[in-house]
Every structure is written in C-alpha cells, then in structure tokens.
Design a protein around this motif. Structure first.
Motif, PDB file in Angstrom:
ATOM      1  N   ILE A  45      48.303  38.761  47.207  1.00  0.00           N
ATOM      2  CA  ILE A  45      48.083  39.532  48.432  1.00  0.00           C
ATOM      3  C   ILE A  45      48.346  41.015  48.182  1.00  0.00           C
ATOM      4  CG2 ILE A  45      49.009  40.005  50.746  1.00  0.00           C
ATOM      5  CD1 ILE A  45      49.437  36.935  50.996  1.00  0.00           C
ATOM      6  N   ASN A  46      49.436  41.332  47.522  1.00  0.00           N
ATOM      7  CA  ASN A  46      49.754  42.738  47.249  1.00  0.00           C
ATOM      8  C   ASN A  46      48.748  43.383  46.306  1.00  0.00           C
ATOM      9  OD1 ASN A  46      52.026  43.133  48.918  1.00  0.00           O
ATOM     10  ND2 ASN A  46      53.270  41.987  47.466  1.00  0.00           N
ATOM     11  N   THR A  47      48.267  42.642  45.330  1.00  0.00           N
ATOM     12  CA  THR A  47      47.243  43.158  44.416  1.00  0.00           C
ATOM     13  C   THR A  47      45.961  43.477  45.178  1.00  0.00           C
ATOM     14  OG1 THR A  47      48.165  41.940  42.554  1.00  0.00           O
ATOM     15  CG2 THR A  47      45.844  42.602  42.386  1.00  0.00           C
ATOM     16  N   VAL A  48      45.513  42.531  45.994  1.00  0.00           N
ATOM     17  CA  VAL A  48      44.304  42.746  46.795  1.00  0.00           C
ATOM     18  C   VAL A  48      44.514  43.920  47.746  1.00  0.00           C
ATOM     19  CG1 VAL A  48      42.789  41.730  48.550  1.00  0.00           C
ATOM     20  CG2 VAL A  48      43.510  40.366  46.574  1.00  0.00           C
ATOM     21  N   GLY A  49      45.687  43.991  48.344  1.00  0.00           N
ATOM     22  CA  GLY A  49      45.978  45.099  49.255  1.00  0.00           C
ATOM     23  C   GLY A  49      45.907  46.453  48.572  1.00  0.00           C
ATOM     24  N   HIS A  50      46.474  46.543  47.387  1.00  0.00           N
ATOM     25  CA  HIS A  50      46.427  47.806  46.640  1.00  0.00           C
ATOM     26  C   HIS A  50      44.990  48.198  46.308  1.00  0.00           C
ATOM     27  CE1 HIS A  50      47.042  50.880  43.640  1.00  0.00           C
ATOM     28  NE2 HIS A  50      46.343  50.151  42.794  1.00  0.00           N
ATOM     29  N   LEU A  51      44.222  47.241  45.786  1.00  0.00           N
ATOM     30  CA  LEU A  51      42.838  47.543  45.414  1.00  0.00           C
ATOM     31  C   LEU A  51      42.009  47.937  46.634  1.00  0.00           C
ATOM     32  CD1 LEU A  51      42.292  44.675  42.843  1.00  0.00           C
ATOM     33  CD2 LEU A  51      42.662  47.108  42.341  1.00  0.00           C
ATOM     34  N   GLU A  92      38.489  40.324  41.350  1.00  0.00           N
ATOM     35  CA  GLU A  92      38.331  39.249  40.367  1.00  0.00           C
ATOM     36  C   GLU A  92      38.884  39.666  39.006  1.00  0.00           C
ATOM     37  OE1 GLU A  92      36.804  35.286  39.630  1.00  0.00           O
ATOM     38  OE2 GLU A  92      37.401  36.392  41.408  1.00  0.00           O
ATOM     39  N   GLU A  93      38.537  40.871  38.582  1.00  0.00           N
ATOM     40  CA  GLU A  93      38.979  41.381  37.283  1.00  0.00           C
ATOM     41  C   GLU A  93      40.503  41.445  37.203  1.00  0.00           C
ATOM     42  OE1 GLU A  93      39.108  45.770  35.228  1.00  0.00           O
ATOM     43  OE2 GLU A  93      37.347  45.269  36.420  1.00  0.00           O
ATOM     44  N   VAL A  94      41.136  41.962  38.231  1.00  0.00           N
ATOM     45  CA  VAL A  94      42.585  42.166  38.186  1.00  0.00           C
ATOM     46  C   VAL A  94      43.347  40.857  38.393  1.00  0.00           C
ATOM     47  CG1 VAL A  94      44.529  43.372  39.253  1.00  0.00           C
ATOM     48  CG2 VAL A  94      42.392  44.593  38.844  1.00  0.00           C
ATOM     49  N   VAL A  95      42.977  40.065  39.379  1.00  0.00           N
ATOM     50  CA  VAL A  95      43.707  38.819  39.645  1.00  0.00           C
ATOM     51  C   VAL A  95      43.550  37.837  38.488  1.00  0.00           C
ATOM     52  CG1 VAL A  95      43.861  36.802  41.171  1.00  0.00           C
ATOM     53  CG2 VAL A  95      43.696  39.094  42.160  1.00  0.00           C
ATOM     54  N   GLN A  96      42.388  37.786  37.860  1.00  0.00           N
ATOM     55  CA  GLN A  96      42.153  36.840  36.765  1.00  0.00           C
ATOM     56  C   GLN A  96      42.538  37.390  35.383  1.00  0.00           C
ATOM     57  OE1 GLN A  96      40.933  33.436  36.798  1.00  0.00           O
ATOM     58  NE2 GLN A  96      41.790  33.799  38.818  1.00  0.00           N
ATOM     59  N   TRP A  97      43.070  38.604  35.323  1.00  0.00           N
ATOM     60  CA  TRP A  97      43.459  39.200  34.048  1.00  0.00           C
ATOM     61  C   TRP A  97      44.571  38.383  33.400  1.00  0.00           C
ATOM     62  CZ3 TRP A  97      47.781  42.996  33.214  1.00  0.00           C
ATOM     63  CH2 TRP A  97      47.785  43.494  31.908  1.00  0.00           C
TER      64      TRP A  97
END
Length: 125
Positions: A45-51, A92-97
């Motif tokens: 959630i925080n990753t998606v929020g930042h992006l 997708e790129e960041v969460v699946q890294w």
C-alpha cells in the motif's frame, strides 16, 4: 488537456500485451497483489501510494490481511488512458522487483522465512 480514453477492446489488448497479470473489470484496470502478512500488505500500500503521489495519478485500493487490490481509472477522463497504463507498469515493476535475482549486492528478503517474506512474487506461484 484532452486525454484519449481507450475502448474496452483496446484496453484488453494492451493489458494482454503489456500487463498480463492485470485485468479489465467494471471500467477499471485491476491487479491483486498477494502478500505474506499484514506487514507485507502495508508495504505494498505504501509503495503504491508513493508511486501514485509522485505521478499525480491516484488509484483506488482495497486491502485485507494478505492482499491488496489496485484499481486504476482516470477519474477526470472517466475511462482508461495512458496515465493508467503508465502507473500500472511502474507499480508492477516496483512491487515485483526481486533484488536477489539481479547481479549486485542486494540479496532480497528471505522468502522461506515468514518473519521476513512480504510479497508473494508471481514467479514463485
């Protein structure tokens, strides 16, 4: 500024070609990320929020203990536009890294130890 809204057929074609784990449903492009725990859910959630904030294009999110659903639609244009595809690709790129699969000094989280695992990566399913 006018933005091109893609037809449902165009959306489906682009998802198949560019984002095969995303789906088109009820006017949104959607992706559910599985996590190992509440900690992992919050990290996604925080990753998606930042992006989203950096991109100035904001998704709708639904979350539970071990999953997060991301829904994208351009609210202003009332449909799916290039903004949605661009943000979906970055999410997708960041969460699946997985740094452990790259050369370099980063090893990634130990997936077999549930104290540390957080995202259930697609290639591990």
């Amino acid at each position: 500024m006018s933005e091109t809204v893609y037809t449902p057929a165009e959306v489906e074609a682009r998802l198949a070609a560019e984002l095969p784990r995303w789906r088109f449903e009820d006017g949104w492009i959607r992706r559910t990320y599985r996590t190992s725990s509440w900690k992992g859910t919050l990290m996604v959630i925080n990753t998606v929020g930042h992006l989203a904030e950096a991109a100035w294009h904001h998704p709708d999110l639904t979350a539970s203990y071990a999953w997060v659903e991301v829904r994208l639609m351009n609210h202003h244009a009332k449909g799916i536009t290039d903004k949605d595809f661009s943000l979906a690709k970055k999410i997708e790129e960041v969460v699946q890294w997985q740094p452990g699969k790259e050369d370099g000094g980063l090893e990634g989280t130990p997936q077999k130890d549930l104290r540390f695992a957080y995202v259930k990566y697609d290639d591990a399913e």
